[in-house]
Design a protein around this motif. Structure first.
Motif, PDB file in Angstrom:
ATOM      1  N   TRP A   1       0.106 -62.817  31.134  1.00 17.39           N
ATOM      2  CA  TRP A   1       0.426 -62.566  29.980  1.00 17.39           C
ATOM      3  C   TRP A   1       0.040 -63.389  28.710  1.00 17.39           C
ATOM      4  CZ3 TRP A   1       5.090 -59.326  29.162  1.00 17.39           C
ATOM      5  CH2 TRP A   1       5.641 -59.602  27.657  1.00 17.39           C
ATOM      6  N   ASP A   2      -0.425 -62.847  27.689  1.00 20.05           N
ATOM      7  CA  ASP A   2      -1.033 -63.474  26.538  1.00 20.05           C
ATOM      8  C   ASP A   2       0.013 -63.741  25.526  1.00 20.05           C
ATOM      9  OD1 ASP A   2      -2.549 -64.591  24.574  1.00 20.05           O
ATOM     10  OD2 ASP A   2      -3.550 -62.803  24.076  1.00 20.05           O
ATOM     11  N   ALA A   3       0.265 -64.949  25.103  1.00 15.15           N
ATOM     12  CA  ALA A   3       1.333 -65.436  24.269  1.00 15.15           C
ATOM     13  C   ALA A   3       1.323 -64.576  22.729  1.00 15.15           C
ATOM     14  CB  ALA A   3       1.375 -66.950  24.212  1.00 15.15           C
ATOM     15  N   GLN A   4       0.052 -64.229  22.467  1.00 14.47           N
ATOM     16  CA  GLN A   4      -0.277 -63.795  21.172  1.00 14.47           C
ATOM     17  C   GLN A   4      -0.115 -62.606  21.188  1.00 14.47           C
ATOM     18  OE1 GLN A   4      -0.664 -66.126  18.937  1.00 14.47           O
ATOM     19  NE2 GLN A   4      -0.586 -67.546  20.618  1.00 14.47           N
ATOM     20  N   GLY A   5       0.215 -61.744  22.455  1.00 12.86           N
ATOM     21  CA  GLY A   5       0.204 -60.218  22.302  1.00 12.86           C
ATOM     22  C   GLY A   5       1.501 -59.615  22.040  1.00 12.86           C
ATOM     23  N   PRO A   6       1.668 -58.243  22.095  1.00 13.77           N
ATOM     24  CA  PRO A   6       3.138 -57.702  21.860  1.00 13.77           C
ATOM     25  C   PRO A   6       4.254 -58.220  22.680  1.00 13.77           C
ATOM     26  CG  PRO A   6       1.643 -56.108  22.920  1.00 13.77           C
ATOM     27  CD  PRO A   6       0.806 -57.394  22.627  1.00 13.77           C
ATOM     28  N   PRO A   7       5.552 -58.245  22.320  1.00 15.94           N
ATOM     29  CA  PRO A   7       6.408 -58.582  23.050  1.00 15.94           C
ATOM     30  C   PRO A   7       6.979 -57.769  24.081  1.00 15.94           C
ATOM     31  CG  PRO A   7       7.288 -57.866  20.920  1.00 15.94           C
ATOM     32  CD  PRO A   7       5.787 -57.642  20.698  1.00 15.94           C
ATOM     33  N   MET A   8       6.559 -56.570  24.135  1.00 13.59           N
ATOM     34  CA  MET A   8       6.986 -55.539  25.161  1.00 13.59           C
ATOM     35  C   MET A   8       5.834 -55.153  25.641  1.00 13.59           C
ATOM     36  SD  MET A   8       9.512 -52.299  24.581  1.00 13.59           S
ATOM     37  CE  MET A   8       9.851 -51.237  26.339  1.00 13.59           C
ATOM     38  N   ARG A   9       5.785 -55.122  27.347  1.00 18.11           N
ATOM     39  CA  ARG A   9       4.514 -54.583  27.761  1.00 18.11           C
ATOM     40  C   ARG A   9       5.197 -54.088  29.166  1.00 18.11           C
ATOM     41  NH1 ARG A   9       0.846 -60.008  26.871  1.00 18.11           N
ATOM     42  NH2 ARG A   9       2.002 -60.632  24.962  1.00 18.11           N
ATOM     43  N   LEU A  10       4.132 -52.947  29.553  1.00 15.36           N
ATOM     44  CA  LEU A  10       4.408 -52.341  30.780  1.00 15.36           C
ATOM     45  C   LEU A  10       3.587 -52.226  31.663  1.00 15.36           C
ATOM     46  CD1 LEU A  10       5.939 -48.925  29.277  1.00 15.36           C
ATOM     47  CD2 LEU A  10       7.199 -51.118  29.793  1.00 15.36           C
ATOM     48  N   PHE A  11       3.637 -52.482  33.054  1.00 22.27           N
ATOM     49  CA  PHE A  11       2.681 -52.716  34.093  1.00 22.27           C
ATOM     50  C   PHE A  11       2.957 -51.745  35.142  1.00 22.27           C
ATOM     51  CE2 PHE A  11       3.271 -56.702  31.954  1.00 22.27           C
ATOM     52  CZ  PHE A  11       1.743 -56.988  31.730  1.00 22.27           C
ATOM     53  N   LEU A  12       1.958 -50.942  35.691  1.00 26.46           N
ATOM     54  CA  LEU A  12       2.170 -50.238  37.001  1.00 26.46           C
ATOM     55  C   LEU A  12       1.150 -50.475  38.032  1.00 26.46           C
ATOM     56  CD1 LEU A  12       1.897 -46.446  35.308  1.00 26.46           C
ATOM     57  CD2 LEU A  12       3.964 -47.380  36.620  1.00 26.46           C
ATOM     58  N   VAL A  13       1.891 -50.363  39.148  1.00 26.07           N
ATOM     59  CA  VAL A  13       1.327 -50.945  40.527  1.00 26.07           C
ATOM     60  C   VAL A  13       1.629 -49.771  41.387  1.00 26.07           C
ATOM     61  CG1 VAL A  13       0.953 -52.348  42.445  1.00 26.07           C
ATOM     62  CG2 VAL A  13       1.094 -53.297  40.143  1.00 26.07           C
ATOM     63  N   HIS A  14       0.421 -49.456  42.252  1.00 27.47           N
ATOM     64  CA  HIS A  14       0.656 -48.264  43.090  1.00 27.47           C
ATOM     65  C   HIS A  14       0.987 -48.911  44.608  1.00 27.47           C
ATOM     66  CE1 HIS A  14       0.533 -44.638  45.228  1.00 27.47           C
ATOM     67  NE2 HIS A  14      -0.726 -44.911  46.120  1.00 27.47           N
ATOM     68  N   ASP A  15       2.231 -48.587  45.187  1.00 27.02           N
ATOM     69  CA  ASP A  15       2.336 -49.047  46.556  1.00 27.02           C
ATOM     70  C   ASP A  15       1.984 -47.880  47.497  1.00 27.02           C
ATOM     71  OD1 ASP A  15       3.550 -49.839  48.972  1.00 27.02           O
ATOM     72  OD2 ASP A  15       5.316 -50.846  48.170  1.00 27.02           O
ATOM     73  N   GLU A  16       0.759 -47.876  47.968  1.00 26.94           N
ATOM     74  CA  GLU A  16       0.285 -46.892  48.852  1.00 26.94           C
ATOM     75  C   GLU A  16       1.233 -46.829  50.234  1.00 26.94           C
ATOM     76  OE1 GLU A  16      -3.723 -45.727  51.330  1.00 26.94           O
ATOM     77  OE2 GLU A  16      -3.798 -47.581  49.789  1.00 26.94           O
ATOM     78  N   GLN A  17       1.624 -47.988  50.835  1.00 26.23           N
ATOM     79  CA  GLN A  17       2.691 -47.831  52.227  1.00 26.23           C
ATOM     80  C   GLN A  17       4.084 -47.201  51.671  1.00 26.23           C
ATOM     81  OE1 GLN A  17       3.310 -51.685  53.544  1.00 26.23           O
ATOM     82  NE2 GLN A  17       4.253 -50.718  55.592  1.00 26.23           N
ATOM     83  N   ARG A  18       4.339 -47.238  50.759  1.00 24.63           N
ATOM     84  CA  ARG A  18       5.663 -46.475  50.230  1.00 24.63           C
ATOM     85  C   ARG A  18       5.427 -45.321  49.553  1.00 24.63           C
ATOM     86  NH1 ARG A  18      10.548 -49.971  51.093  1.00 24.63           N
ATOM     87  NH2 ARG A  18      11.576 -48.390  50.295  1.00 24.63           N
ATOM     88  N   GLU A  19       4.235 -45.048  49.134  1.00 26.29           N
ATOM     89  CA  GLU A  19       3.905 -43.745  48.450  1.00 26.29           C
ATOM     90  C   GLU A  19       4.883 -43.847  47.162  1.00 26.29           C
ATOM     91  OE1 GLU A  19       4.442 -40.215  50.527  1.00 26.29           O
ATOM     92  OE2 GLU A  19       2.484 -40.652  51.919  1.00 26.29           O
TER      93      GLU A  19
END
Length: 429
Positions: A122-140
């Motif tokens: 997390w960059d402290a200078q960036g926007p205050p709200m951010r979204l992250f996506l990660v794929h869980d292959e095992q659980r689909e």
């Protein structure tokens, strides 16, 4: 002598001048977050993430980004950057800039590890709200992290953000923009709400309130040992975690009961006969103010005495007295305690947060309800933190900084905490 709130407002007004639409004042709660950040050598902000798992292919990243951008356009706090200008904490209003980052896992990395890595960057200078996506292959599944800088959003705003993000995702015209008039009206409402909160804090900073907190916290001092990274086992997460589900009874555990339970944990961690500073958020939006999204919950300090008393009734009476002075901002409370000769500098040895299960709606995207999941092991701000969610059952979580406490001591503290919360050991009031 002017109160801390009065001094802050005077500095802010000199600084903002005719830029009051781009530089906004901050509440006492926000000042605390910015102060803590300034004392961190890494400048790391407090980040509040929520994690939701969806079946693979459910989430359209571009549609999600557009929905989150509309949400940020509608709420000043979600597009403003915390900043310190000439020594004065402010929010700097910016255009909506919400990113959706899809993290690619490295070989051998779990989805939880990938999310921890993404949040750690997390960059402290960036926007205050951010979204992250990660794929869980095992659980689909795809796991979505909705992450916010805590300096712009308290816990009471999270449910509304989840609800409105889902609604924005479901809008028929996902490419539509928020009208400037709507954005400007909300900005004015947000500024008025902050000024109303500051006015309440200014009124609360009386000599009588300062004397109360000085006497109440005179015996406080921080007791946590200094962090030593060498304590963290190689390859381990920076924090440990434990959780339990307990049966609810008679409507749940009262807040004083939770404070007494934290006393049991603190006794295991720090030893008997001490006054340990425990912080917890409390408060609400100013009376008459628009219900804007933002950071309005003050941090109150409870002197947690780790001896065998006082009893539950004394804890409850003292807590009610504290609430009568709940609008005094944190920095003013620390100043009052220091002026009375306390060695306490404002550090918290423990944190307690409490939530109501009914106020935690699931994130729903295009009719698909996400499953809320937890990702432990992230850095914690403070030696230990307890989170309690009450509903049909009591969900208790405790996290601790492994650079401060070893896992054995922390688990003994967690056992003492849950033991104090079990129905056979505690009577709700």
């Amino acid at each position: 002598m002017l109160s801390i709130s009065s001094q802050y407002l005077a500095r802010y007004r000199r600084l903002a001048g005719d830029r009051s639409d781009t530089l906004l004042p901050v509440t006492g709660a926000q000042r605390r977050f910015l102060l803590v950040r300034s004392l961190d050598p890494s400048g790391r902000p407090d980040v509040v993430p929520m994690f939701f798992a969806f079946p693979s292919g459910t989430i359209d990243p571009e549609r999600l980004r557009a929905a989150a951008s509309r949400l940020a356009a509608r709420h000043t706090a979600l597009r403003s950057r915390p900043d310190v200008v000439r020594g004065t904490p402010v929010l700097r209003v910016a255009d909506p800039d919400v990113t959706v980052t899809r993290s690619t896992l490295v070989p051998g990395e779990s989805p939880a590890d990938g999310l921890r890595r993404a949040l750690a960057s997390w960059d402290a200078q960036g926007p205050p709200m951010r979204l992250f996506l990660v794929h869980d292959e095992q659980r689909e599944e795809d796991i979505l992290a909705v992450a916010l800088d805590h300096a712009v959003c308290d816990g009471r705003s999270l449910a509304r953000i989840v609800d409105e993000l889902g609604a924005a995702y479901g809008e028929e015209a996902p490419g539509s923009q928020v009208e400037p008039e709507e954005t400007e009206a909300e900005l004015a409402a947000y500024r008025d709400a902050v000024l109303s909160q500051l006015a309440a804090e200014e009124r609360a900073e009386t000599p009588e309130a300062a004397a109360y907190w000085a006497d109440r916290l005179r015996a406080l001092r921080a007791h946590a040992p200094a962090p030593r990274p060498a304590r963290v086992p190689e390859g381990a997460w920076p924090s440990g975690a434990a959780q339990a589900r307990l049966p609810a009874h008679d409507g749940g555990v009262s807040f004083p009961g939770l404070l007494d339970a934290c006393r049991s944990a603190a006794r295991e961690l720090y030893g008997p006969g001490l006054a340990v500073p425990l912080g917890y958020p409390w408060g609400g939006r100013p009376t008459g103010a628009e219900p804007v999204v933002g950071c309005f919950l003050n941090t109150l300090v409870f002197p947690t005495y780790t001896g065998h008393g006082p009893g539950p009734e004394v804890t409850a009476d003292a807590w009610w007295d504290d609430l009568d002075r709940a609008d005094v901002p944190f920095d003013a409370v620390v100043t009052a305690a220091r002026a009375a000769g306390s060695a306490w500098t404002g550090g918290l040895d423990g944190l307690l947060t409490v939530d109501d299960d009914s106020r935690r709606p699931p994130l729903t995207l295009a009719g698909v309800e996400g499953r809320e999941v937890h990702v432990d092991g992230r850095p914690v701000r403070g030696p230990f933190a307890v989170s309690v969610t009450q509903g049909a059952e009591i969900r208790v979580q405790m996290a601790w900084d492994r650079a401060v406490f070893d896992d054995g001591a922390a688990h003994r503290a967690f056992d003492a905490l849950t033991h104090a919360l079990r129905p056979s050991e505690h009577t709700a009031q």
